[in-house]
Design a protein around this motif. Structure first.
Motif, short mmCIF file in Angstrom:
data_model
loop_
_atom_site.label_atom_id
_atom_site.label_comp_id
_atom_site.label_asym_id
_atom_site.label_seq_id
_atom_site.Cartn_x
_atom_site.Cartn_y
_atom_site.Cartn_z
N ARG A 413 58.38 3.08 61.11
CA ARG A 413 58.33 3.94 59.92
C ARG A 413 58.82 3.28 58.65
NH1 ARG A 413 60.04 9.94 61.71
NH2 ARG A 413 59.80 10.21 59.47
N ILE A 414 59.82 2.40 58.75
CA ILE A 414 60.36 1.82 57.51
C ILE A 414 60.22 0.31 57.43
CG2 ILE A 414 62.05 3.68 57.14
CD1 ILE A 414 64.20 1.73 58.22
N LEU A 459 76.19 15.91 53.66
CA LEU A 459 75.63 15.21 54.83
C LEU A 459 74.29 14.62 54.46
CD1 LEU A 459 76.38 17.76 57.70
CD2 LEU A 459 77.65 15.68 57.17
N GLN A 460 73.50 15.42 53.74
CA GLN A 460 72.13 14.98 53.42
C GLN A 460 72.09 13.92 52.33
OE1 GLN A 460 69.98 18.62 52.57
NE2 GLN A 460 70.68 19.54 54.48
N THR A 461 73.02 14.00 51.39
CA THR A 461 72.93 13.06 50.26
C THR A 461 73.85 11.86 50.41
OG1 THR A 461 74.56 14.40 49.11
CG2 THR A 461 72.26 14.84 48.60
N ARG A 462 74.86 11.96 51.28
CA ARG A 462 75.78 10.82 51.42
C ARG A 462 75.94 10.35 52.86
NH1 ARG A 462 80.73 12.66 47.39
NH2 ARG A 462 79.41 13.19 45.62
N VAL A 463 76.68 11.15 53.65
CA VAL A 463 77.11 10.67 54.97
C VAL A 463 75.93 10.27 55.86
CG1 VAL A 463 78.66 11.16 56.89
CG2 VAL A 463 79.00 12.32 54.72
N PHE A 464 74.91 11.14 55.94
CA PHE A 464 73.78 10.83 56.82
C PHE A 464 72.45 10.80 56.03
CE2 PHE A 464 76.86 13.01 59.78
CZ PHE A 464 77.29 11.84 60.38
N LYS A 465 72.55 10.24 54.83
CA LYS A 465 71.40 10.19 53.92
C LYS A 465 70.18 9.55 54.58
CE LYS A 465 70.60 8.61 49.15
NZ LYS A 465 69.76 7.40 49.18
N ASP A 466 70.41 8.41 55.24
CA ASP A 466 69.30 7.70 55.88
C ASP A 466 68.57 8.59 56.87
OD1 ASP A 466 69.75 5.12 54.70
OD2 ASP A 466 71.50 4.91 55.99
N PHE A 467 69.36 9.34 57.62
CA PHE A 467 68.77 10.20 58.65
C PHE A 467 68.02 11.37 58.00
CE2 PHE A 467 71.93 7.93 61.04
CZ PHE A 467 71.34 7.76 62.29
N TYR A 468 68.62 11.89 56.94
CA TYR A 468 68.00 13.04 56.26
C TYR A 468 66.64 12.64 55.69
CZ TYR A 468 67.05 16.70 52.90
OH TYR A 468 66.45 17.70 52.19
N GLU A 469 66.58 11.45 55.11
CA GLU A 469 65.31 11.01 54.53
C GLU A 469 64.22 10.85 55.60
OE1 GLU A 469 67.29 8.83 50.68
OE2 GLU A 469 66.41 7.58 52.26
N MET A 470 64.66 10.49 56.78
CA MET A 470 63.72 10.28 57.87
C MET A 470 63.27 11.61 58.50
SD MET A 470 62.65 7.37 58.88
CE MET A 470 63.94 6.39 58.20
N LYS A 474 65.28 18.34 60.34
CA LYS A 474 66.35 18.54 61.33
C LYS A 474 67.58 19.18 60.71
CE LYS A 474 65.95 14.85 64.72
NZ LYS A 474 66.64 13.86 65.52
N PHE A 475 67.76 18.96 59.41
CA PHE A 475 69.04 19.33 58.79
C PHE A 475 69.09 20.77 58.33
CE2 PHE A 475 69.25 14.87 59.10
CZ PHE A 475 70.59 14.51 59.06
#
Ligand code: 73E
Length: 830
Positions: A413-414, A459-470, A474-475
């Motif tokens: 994907r990336i 969580l979405q913009t900092r801590v788990f940003k990478d995951f949120y973008e993917m 889920k969030f």
């Protein structure tokens, strides 16, 4: 034969005299029976504690009846179930809560008074079940109450620690920890299930085997421990439904190692076996930090393995096809503490059930949902690979397999963005190679929840940003809530009666939105009078407690200003204490006439420090040192007092919260994921002095900024304040002056406090006490001003309670059921 069985059942039915009765006379008879046959005391002579024991058993019998009916009903209906996995539950006391949820409070009080006992006195005999640290653990308890009340087919799973959270003893102002051996006097609220046991494996090796021409892995364990179930019935309110909190205790395995017995020393062999029990012996007292200790990992796996064996056994009792598992089962991970459940489910499906890897992984990802409770980096669990390899060799392999699959998918994907790949990887390379439990949990769960809107955004913009973008889908967010059954009905009976009277119904106890109806009367003078009366009664109770624990007499006319929670630098108890010193300093420097205008305050602080957390312990000592000075200064008199309430726990909170006028929730913005104490104060009509952090942001939306005292940097300002430091931060002179007083030994212990002062000065002031101080003082001044106008204060207080409905755990659970778990209520017929 089947005929015999029917005949037997008929005979039993004849012998049973219907359900236990709840009229006072039947209750009295049952209590006396338990005095004689359970407690084994003479029914003509027993003390308060024995009466408490007998009453508890009498209530336990009633719980068991409903609990059996509920379990049979669930089995018959076979709905999708939710399993709540948490390593911590702060249940507190059970007696009052059970009696209220069973709807027999008045009958019990009547029954007891005729026997010469007072219900409240007996309720005080019970110790707290403190199988948890703080907010996360109390949240689990509140959510269990809501799950039961709202008729959801739910099970809670956890560990039955023999030692709960340590008792805090204060000697000379210093915290000392003492073990909480809470089972010493027996526990009527649990039912030992000697036949519900599962073996749990540890250590050993992984070998390969071939069966039907296919290779598969076999884990040959090096140690076996037995998990024994202890069931704690959780009654719902206004329903017959009573669900189960199943806690596991470790016992030596029954599978005898004959070799050891035959060849070795018998005594030695028994002593070694006995060590198995240490797995469930003690709760780790570290809140929001973890140390990668082997025993902690053992606890996590022990609990996960036993729970999953139990869950799968229940599924298989009625279902054959494991592909249906996700239609029948939702597994909720309460933070990453139970995240080993993910590789454990994979291991069971692949190694034991022989499903293909892809099929197994598909099932796994459909059953797990994950809630994270923090943003603090030090709280994110990382398990050293070495540790995992020796304790759970097969799980490490599975985690590696999951990670390669994950990395392949990411690359697809990336592309080869190595920085990002290494940030997202489940495996952290580095000095200590370790497993990132949060990354594992996010990748393998269908839903990731934060505990307040602000926290979910972070969580979405900092801590788990990478995951949120993917995987943005889920969030989700599930703002925390607390149960009004415990936090109003049990803990504040006078307010409970008042609310019901004005709303003309008790329905708000199940349907919290009705509280909004109080808004209509917020300016009503007769409600004001009754409201103030209730508040006074509760302040009196708190004042008596303060006098009993600290010997300090306090005036009921003073403002009771409370901060109770775990001691942590980010929660800024130190800001509160610095504010108190400043107030003291101001009063001392005032002209006599001006002193008349000072609003008298009783500042109350309570909370435990993790045993190894040095700064937190220094904060406790400073609080005592300052209290010593202020409380003995005749110049100050009743204008200011400071009390530290020792050994803060759930039952102490139940007494303090209803008596508080003002409560402080003053964490540096962006650090408190949610906070739930604020919700309990809000429900009880206590005004909040708070930063815009965690759930207070949503409280502002419900009650309006005018009805609380808001201050401090906003979350988006914090980073800049830290970066730019002294170039933009305006630290008021008064702040520096107070810190100077502490440094100069004004409160004694000069050397001891230096390092504490270091943490709040200049660029070391990470939590921005200096930067927020001015605005903190303004908020405090606004609170003083509002308090003088009791009419205004009372109106704000009523509007706080009226606006607290959104913060009921009933709402949280409803949201989880609909948006995350996909479960429906399953109500047991009356
Ligand atoms: O903001 C609170 C939150 O209200 C948060 O700090 C707390 O959870 C509460 C309930 O959501 C929390 N506890 C822990 N992490 N966050 C924690 C971490 C490790 C061990 C024990 C507790």
């Amino acid at each position: 034969s089947s005929l015999d069985r029917t005949a037997k059942a008929e005979r039993m039915f004849e012998l049973m005299d219907g359900f236990l009765k709840n009229d006072p006379v039947s209750l009295q008879k049952d209590i006396l029976d338990h005095v004689e046959y359970t407690v084994a005391r003479s029914r003509f002579s027993f003390d308060d504690f024995e009466a408490y024991q007998a009453l508890s058993h009498c209530i336990r019998d009633r719980l068991i009846e409903r609990w059996h009916d509920t379990q049979i009903h669930f089995k018959r209906k076979d709905p999708k179930r939710v399993y709540f996995l948490s390593l911590e539950y702060l249940m507190g006391r059970s007696l009052s809560n059970s009696i209220i949820n069973l709807g027999i409070r008045d009958q019990c009080a009547d029954a007891l008074s005729q026997l010469g006992f007072e219900f409240e006195v007996l309720a005080e005999q019970e110790g707290d079940a403190a199988l948890g640290n703080g907010g996360l653990a109390r949240l689990s308890a509140c959510q269990m109450d809501s799950l039961a009340t709202m008729d959801f087919p739910a099970w809670g799973y956890g560990l039955r620690y023999q030692y709960g959270l340590f008792r805090q003893v204060i000697l000379d102002g210093f915290q000392h920890e003492q073990p909480d051996y809470w089972l010493n006097f027996g526990n009527p609220w649990e039912i030992e299930r000697v036949h519900v046991t599962y073996p749990v494996k540890f250590y050993g090796t992984v070998e390969e085997d071939i069966s039907n021409g296919e290779k598969y892995k076999v884990w040959i364990p090096g140690e076996m421990v037995e998990a024994v179930a202890y069931d704690n019935p959780i009654p719902g309110y206004g329903t017959r439904n009573t669900i189960t909190l199943r806690l596991w205790a470790a016992k030596p395995s029954n599978q005898h190692d004959m070799e050891a017995y035959n060849t070795g020393d018998y005594i030695d062999a028994v002593v070694t076996r006995q060590r198995a029990e240490t797995i469930s012996s003690i709760l780790y007292p570290d809140d929001r930090s973890h140390q990668g200790k082997e025993l902690r990992l053992k606890q996590q796996y022990f609990f996960v393995s036993a729970s999953l064996q139990d869950i799968i056994r229940r599924f298989k009792d009625g279902h054959k096809d494991l592909n249906q598992f996700p239609d029948k089962v939702a597994l909720q991970l309460n933070d990453t503490h139970p995240a080993l459940a993910i590789p454990e489910v994979m291991r069971i499906l692949v190694d034991e059930e022989r499903l293909g890897w892809n099929e197994a992984f598909d099932i796994t990802c459909k059953i797990f949902s994950f809630t994270t409770h923090t943003v603090l980096a030090e709280a994110l669990e990382k398990i050293p690979v070495d540790l995992l390899e020796s304790l759970l060799p097969r799980h490490l392999q599975i985690i590696y397999d999951i990670n390669s699959y994950f990395m392949e998918e990411l690359k697809r994907r990336i592309g080869l963005d190595y920085n990002r790949l290494s940030r997202m990887s489940i495996v952290e390379e580095g000095a200590v190679k370790s497993i990132r439990m949060a990354n594992l949990s996010i990748f393998c769960s269908h839903t990731v929840n934060g505990v307040s809107r602000l926290h979910s955004e972070l969580l979405q913009t900092r801590v788990f940003k990478d995951f949120y973008e993917m995987w943005p889908e889920k969030f989700q967010c599930k703002t925390n809530g607390v149960t009004q059954r415990r936090w109003i009905v049990v803990s504040n009976p006078s307010l409970c009666a008042l609310i019901s009277k004005w709303l003309g119904t008790e329905s708000w106890i199940r349907d919290i939105d009705l509280l909004m109806g109080l808004r209509e009367y917020a300016a009503d003078i007769s409600l004001h009078q009754e409201w103030q009366m209730v508040r006074k009664i509760n302040k009196m109770r708190l004042a008596e407690y303060i006098e009993a624990t600290s010997g300090l007499k306090v005036s009921l006319d003073a403002m009771f200003d409370v901060q109770i929670k775990r001691i942590h630098e980010y929660k800024r108890q130190l800001l509160n204490i610095i504010g108190i010193i400043h107030r003291y300093d101001c009063i001392k420097n005032m002209a006599k006439d001006d002193r008349k205008k000072v609003v008298p305050r009783i500042c109350i602080i309570g909370g435990k420090a993790a045993p190894g957390y040095e700064m937190a312990k220094k904060i406790i000592k400073l609080c005592h040192a300052v209290a010593e000075k202020i409380n003995n200064d005749s110049d100050i008199g009743d204008l200011l007092k400071l009390v530290f309430i020792p050994d803060y726990n759930v039952s102490v909170a139940e007494m303090i919260i209803p008596g508080a006028d003002l409560s402080q929730h003053i964490s540096t913005a962006g650090h408190e994921a949610s906070g739930t104490g604020c919700m309990k104060f809000l429900m009880n009509g206590c005004l909040l002095l708070a930063t815009a952090d965690g759930s207070t942001v949503e409280i502002i939306e419900e009650i309006g900024e005018d009805n609380m005292f808001l201050f401090g940097a906003k979350v988006h300002e914090v980073a800049t304040l830290r970066e730019k430091g002294s170039t933009i931060v305006k630290v008021p002179l008064q702040f520096a002056r107070v810190v100077r007083m502490v440094r100069d030994g004004y409160f004694g212990f000069q050397d001891y406090f230096q390092s504490l002062c270091d943490t709040v000065e200049g660029s070391d002031d990470y939590y921005l006490l200096g930067a927020d101080f001015e605005s903190y003082l303004e908020a405090q001044a606004a609170a003083d001003k509002a308090f003088v106008d009791q009419k205004k204060w009372t109106q704000m207080s009523i509007l706080s309670t009226a606006g607290s409905g959104r913060f009921s755990s009933d709402r949280t659970i409803q949201d989880y059921a609909e948006q995350t778990w996909g479960i429906e209520p399953c109500r047991c017929p009356l």
